[in-house]
Design a protein around this motif. Sequence first.
Motif, PDB file in Angstrom:
ATOM      1  N   MET A 189      16.517 -10.568   6.364  1.00  0.00           N
ATOM      2  CA  MET A 189      16.308 -10.574   4.956  1.00  0.00           C
ATOM      3  C   MET A 189      15.699  -9.391   4.488  1.00  0.00           C
ATOM      4  SD  MET A 189      15.401 -14.216   3.347  1.00  0.00           S
ATOM      5  CE  MET A 189      13.673 -14.331   3.529  1.00  0.00           C
ATOM      6  N   ASN A 190      14.612  -8.791   5.621  1.00  0.00           N
ATOM      7  CA  ASN A 190      13.818  -7.653   5.226  1.00  0.00           C
ATOM      8  C   ASN A 190      13.839  -6.841   6.148  1.00  0.00           C
ATOM      9  OD1 ASN A 190      11.375  -6.436   4.707  1.00  0.00           O
ATOM     10  ND2 ASN A 190      10.017  -7.846   4.294  1.00  0.00           N
ATOM     11  N   ASP A 191      14.275  -5.642   5.725  1.00  0.00           N
ATOM     12  CA  ASP A 191      14.835  -4.549   6.731  1.00  0.00           C
ATOM     13  C   ASP A 191      13.301  -3.795   7.091  1.00  0.00           C
ATOM     14  OD1 ASP A 191      17.178  -4.777   6.376  1.00  0.00           O
ATOM     15  OD2 ASP A 191      17.521  -3.129   4.735  1.00  0.00           O
ATOM     16  N   HIS A 192      12.140  -4.011   6.320  1.00  0.00           N
ATOM     17  CA  HIS A 192      10.939  -3.379   6.762  1.00  0.00           C
ATOM     18  C   HIS A 192      10.142  -4.344   7.881  1.00  0.00           C
ATOM     19  CE1 HIS A 192      11.615  -0.848   3.502  1.00  0.00           C
ATOM     20  NE2 HIS A 192      11.892  -1.873   2.560  1.00  0.00           N
ATOM     21  N   ASP A 233      -1.413  -5.997   9.071  1.00  0.00           N
ATOM     22  CA  ASP A 233      -1.883  -6.538   7.719  1.00  0.00           C
ATOM     23  C   ASP A 233      -1.084  -6.606   6.677  1.00  0.00           C
ATOM     24  OD1 ASP A 233      -3.845  -8.391   6.647  1.00  0.00           O
ATOM     25  OD2 ASP A 233      -4.592  -6.734   5.459  1.00  0.00           O
ATOM     26  N   LEU A 282       3.884  -6.249   2.757  1.00  0.00           N
ATOM     27  CA  LEU A 282       5.311  -5.950   2.507  1.00  0.00           C
ATOM     28  C   LEU A 282       6.244  -6.354   4.002  1.00  0.00           C
ATOM     29  CD1 LEU A 282       8.144  -5.141   1.347  1.00  0.00           C
ATOM     30  CD2 LEU A 282       7.342  -2.887   2.200  1.00  0.00           C
ATOM     31  N   TRP A 323       2.423 -11.486   7.771  1.00  0.00           N
ATOM     32  CA  TRP A 323       2.025 -12.208   6.632  1.00  0.00           C
ATOM     33  C   TRP A 323       3.763 -12.720   6.404  1.00  0.00           C
ATOM     34  CZ3 TRP A 323      -2.036 -14.697   7.124  1.00  0.00           C
ATOM     35  CH2 TRP A 323      -3.233 -13.716   7.590  1.00  0.00           C
ATOM     36  N   ARG A 324       4.555 -12.012   6.668  1.00  0.00           N
ATOM     37  CA  ARG A 324       6.006 -12.086   6.155  1.00  0.00           C
ATOM     38  C   ARG A 324       6.571 -13.382   7.156  1.00  0.00           C
ATOM     39  NH1 ARG A 324       4.571 -10.649   2.442  1.00  0.00           N
ATOM     40  NH2 ARG A 324       5.383 -12.793   1.946  1.00  0.00           N
ATOM     41  N   PHE A 330      -7.657 -13.195   9.756  1.00  0.00           N
ATOM     42  CA  PHE A 330      -8.612 -14.072   8.924  1.00  0.00           C
ATOM     43  C   PHE A 330     -10.029 -14.178   9.177  1.00  0.00           C
ATOM     44  CE2 PHE A 330      -9.731 -18.430   7.532  1.00  0.00           C
ATOM     45  CZ  PHE A 330      -9.457 -18.259   6.128  1.00  0.00           C
ATOM     46  N   SER A 341      -4.571  -8.929   2.950  1.00  0.00           N
ATOM     47  CA  SER A 341      -3.513  -9.740   2.918  1.00  0.00           C
ATOM     48  C   SER A 341      -3.728 -11.202   3.370  1.00  0.00           C
ATOM     49  CB  SER A 341      -1.997  -9.220   3.703  1.00  0.00           C
ATOM     50  OG  SER A 341      -1.919  -7.961   3.308  1.00  0.00           O
ATOM     51  N   ALA A 342      -5.081 -11.238   4.352  1.00  0.00           N
ATOM     52  CA  ALA A 342      -5.398 -12.548   4.903  1.00  0.00           C
ATOM     53  C   ALA A 342      -5.933 -13.454   3.528  1.00  0.00           C
ATOM     54  CB  ALA A 342      -6.191 -12.472   5.970  1.00  0.00           C
ATOM     55  N   GLU A 388      -4.928 -13.135   0.377  1.00  0.00           N
ATOM     56  CA  GLU A 388      -3.751 -13.533  -0.379  1.00  0.00           C
ATOM     57  C   GLU A 388      -3.196 -14.773   0.252  1.00  0.00           C
ATOM     58  OE1 GLU A 388      -1.053 -10.395  -0.243  1.00  0.00           O
ATOM     59  OE2 GLU A 388      -2.190  -8.861  -1.212  1.00  0.00           O
ATOM     60  N   TRP A 389      -3.014 -14.795   1.467  1.00  0.00           N
ATOM     61  CA  TRP A 389      -2.622 -16.032   2.409  1.00  0.00           C
ATOM     62  C   TRP A 389      -3.510 -17.174   2.049  1.00  0.00           C
ATOM     63  CZ3 TRP A 389      -4.661 -18.850   6.345  1.00  0.00           C
ATOM     64  CH2 TRP A 389      -3.765 -19.501   7.089  1.00  0.00           C
ATOM     65  N   TYR A 390      -4.795 -16.887   2.231  1.00  0.00           N
ATOM     66  CA  TYR A 390      -5.924 -17.949   2.144  1.00  0.00           C
ATOM     67  C   TYR A 390      -5.788 -18.497   0.890  1.00  0.00           C
ATOM     68  CZ  TYR A 390     -10.396 -20.208   2.409  1.00  0.00           C
ATOM     69  OH  TYR A 390     -11.470 -21.121   2.453  1.00  0.00           O
ATOM     70  N   ARG A 419       5.638 -13.360  -5.858  1.00  0.00           N
ATOM     71  CA  ARG A 419       5.351 -12.121  -5.020  1.00  0.00           C
ATOM     72  C   ARG A 419       5.815 -12.110  -3.648  1.00  0.00           C
ATOM     73  NH1 ARG A 419       1.125  -9.791  -2.314  1.00  0.00           N
ATOM     74  NH2 ARG A 419       1.055  -7.340  -2.403  1.00  0.00           N
ATOM     75  N   ASN A 420       5.612 -13.247  -2.922  1.00  0.00           N
ATOM     76  CA  ASN A 420       5.647 -13.545  -1.498  1.00  0.00           C
ATOM     77  C   ASN A 420       7.215 -13.778  -1.452  1.00  0.00           C
ATOM     78  OD1 ASN A 420       3.415 -13.611  -0.211  1.00  0.00           O
ATOM     79  ND2 ASN A 420       2.898 -15.694  -0.761  1.00  0.00           N
ATOM     80  N   LEU A 444       8.640 -10.402  -1.786  1.00  0.00           N
ATOM     81  CA  LEU A 444       8.508  -9.452  -0.550  1.00  0.00           C
ATOM     82  C   LEU A 444       9.354  -9.783   0.771  1.00  0.00           C
ATOM     83  CD1 LEU A 444       4.615  -9.015  -0.548  1.00  0.00           C
ATOM     84  CD2 LEU A 444       6.187  -7.429  -1.500  1.00  0.00           C
ATOM     85  N   ASP A 445       9.429 -11.220   0.816  1.00  0.00           N
ATOM     86  CA  ASP A 445      10.260 -11.609   1.838  1.00  0.00           C
ATOM     87  C   ASP A 445      11.643 -11.033   1.675  1.00  0.00           C
ATOM     88  OD1 ASP A 445       8.470 -13.397   2.988  1.00  0.00           O
ATOM     89  OD2 ASP A 445       9.162 -15.142   2.275  1.00  0.00           O
ATOM     90  N   TYR A 446      12.115 -10.848   0.690  1.00  0.00           N
ATOM     91  CA  TYR A 446      13.704 -10.296   0.746  1.00  0.00           C
ATOM     92  C   TYR A 446      13.456  -8.506   0.754  1.00  0.00           C
ATOM     93  CZ  TYR A 446      16.154 -14.403  -0.554  1.00  0.00           C
ATOM     94  OH  TYR A 446      16.346 -15.675  -0.463  1.00  0.00           O
ATOM     95  N   GLY A 447      12.278  -8.045   0.688  1.00  0.00           N
ATOM     96  CA  GLY A 447      12.062  -6.795   1.516  1.00  0.00           C
ATOM     97  C   GLY A 447      13.006  -5.574   0.721  1.00  0.00           C
ATOM     98  N   ARG A 448      13.316  -5.692  -0.358  1.00  0.00           N
ATOM     99  CA  ARG A 448      14.034  -4.666  -1.141  1.00  0.00           C
ATOM    100  C   ARG A 448      13.196  -3.921  -1.674  1.00  0.00           C
ATOM    101  NH1 ARG A 448      16.982  -6.911   1.620  1.00  0.00           N
ATOM    102  NH2 ARG A 448      18.843  -8.000   1.023  1.00  0.00           N
ATOM    103  N   LEU A 449      11.727  -3.863  -1.733  1.00  0.00           N
ATOM    104  CA  LEU A 449      10.830  -2.836  -2.431  1.00  0.00           C
ATOM    105  C   LEU A 449      10.042  -1.936  -1.394  1.00  0.00           C
ATOM    106  CD1 LEU A 449       8.994  -5.286  -4.520  1.00  0.00           C
ATOM    107  CD2 LEU A 449      10.735  -3.674  -5.205  1.00  0.00           C
ATOM    108  N   GLU A 450      10.021  -0.663  -1.667  1.00  0.00           N
ATOM    109  CA  GLU A 450       9.155   0.110  -0.914  1.00  0.00           C
ATOM    110  C   GLU A 450       7.559  -0.034  -1.415  1.00  0.00           C
ATOM    111  OE1 GLU A 450      10.692   1.892   1.562  1.00  0.00           O
ATOM    112  OE2 GLU A 450      12.515   0.979   0.839  1.00  0.00           O
ATOM    113  N   VAL A 479       6.069  -2.485  -4.294  1.00  0.00           N
ATOM    114  CA  VAL A 479       5.154  -3.684  -4.180  1.00  0.00           C
ATOM    115  C   VAL A 479       3.923  -3.358  -5.008  1.00  0.00           C
ATOM    116  CG1 VAL A 479       3.673  -4.596  -2.429  1.00  0.00           C
ATOM    117  CG2 VAL A 479       5.862  -3.867  -1.643  1.00  0.00           C
TER     118      VAL A 479
END
Lengths: 242, 114
Positions: A164-167, A197, A200, A204-205, A234, B4-5, B7-9, B75-76, B79-85, B89
Amino acid sequence: MFVELNITLRVSRHPARNGKAFDEYRVQLEERMSVLDALFRVQREQDSSLGFRCSCRVGMCGTCAVYVNRVPRLACSTLVRSLECDVLTIEPLPHYPIVKDVAVSLQPFFEQWRRAKPAFRPRKPEARDLARIPKDSKYRRLTPTKRDCITCGACFAACSIVGMNDHYLGPAAINKAFLRVLDPRDAAREERVKVLDRSLDGVWRCHTQFNCTAVCPRHIDLTDSIVRIKRALFWPGRLLKP
Amino acid sequence: MFRSAWEWYLQRVTGGLLLVLLVAHFWVEHFMSAPLRHGHLTYQVIQARISNPAWQAIDIAFLIIALYHGLNGLRNIILDYGRLEKRGVAVLTMVLVVVGAVWAWWGIRAFSRL
Ligand code: SF4
Ligand code: FES
């Protein structure tokens, strides 16, 4: 006793030949023949235009990974008999540009590999004595089963997030960074951690689906490396300490 | 802890809290109040409850937690679909922060009209 297998090989063709995306071949194989042997037999005896890749033929170079019955596998290390089926469908690995038939370019894989900064950067470049890694260090305890990557790209093909995610860095690049981050002799930890970290395309993905671990021909527990990196981000003190 | 940790937490913490708050919310709204059970539910009954500062604090916390969880979840997924630079983001994050802040302010303001 000498056992013979009669198999139908359905091989994906790219570009499509005579409007057909797959060609079918009947082949007779001996018991201990691999998927790569089957491809060679077709190429030598029935269709010399068939394109695929290989090099070492003993599971060391990672060149021959293909999609066998929709699972990424090393063609040279997969015995046809072990698949227990009469029809083998062979396609190029997903998530890669196709070069010809079932041969792909691993460029997207190595682009991510490069981003993880795989090269070792010594803390003391001028040191003459050998750096010792203590027996009880985390590096020694956690990494012995994770150092054998042959960059075959199977994990990258199996990962649904890569699809799904090229990055996204992908499992092998994260595992490589994991090895470097834990290595007490390495000096580029901060740079690597920053890449890992990133929201994008960093760790985390990962959705912890274990697809990568399931297909790795070297049995590297890639999901474990990814989860350990998450834990390290973490609680930096717990894993990132030398 | 890295950014990002966090955000996850927070996504996990708000998820856990939502589980409790949602069940409590449904219970209070639909089953618990005596007038509701006895068929005497009026505007005044509800007003009396949500004028109580303790209920207000719970409801405002609920609103903020739900907004964080929902918008960060969105947002997650994006981001999973990864279409953004990288820039995309940053813009997405800004837009979601503004949407969340306006939505929270709108919800909280409703209490001042009681
Ligand atoms: S981690 Fe395993 S599956 Fe992935 S590239 Fe390395 S050897 Fe292949
Ligand atoms: S040809 Fe080298 S791993 Fe298969």
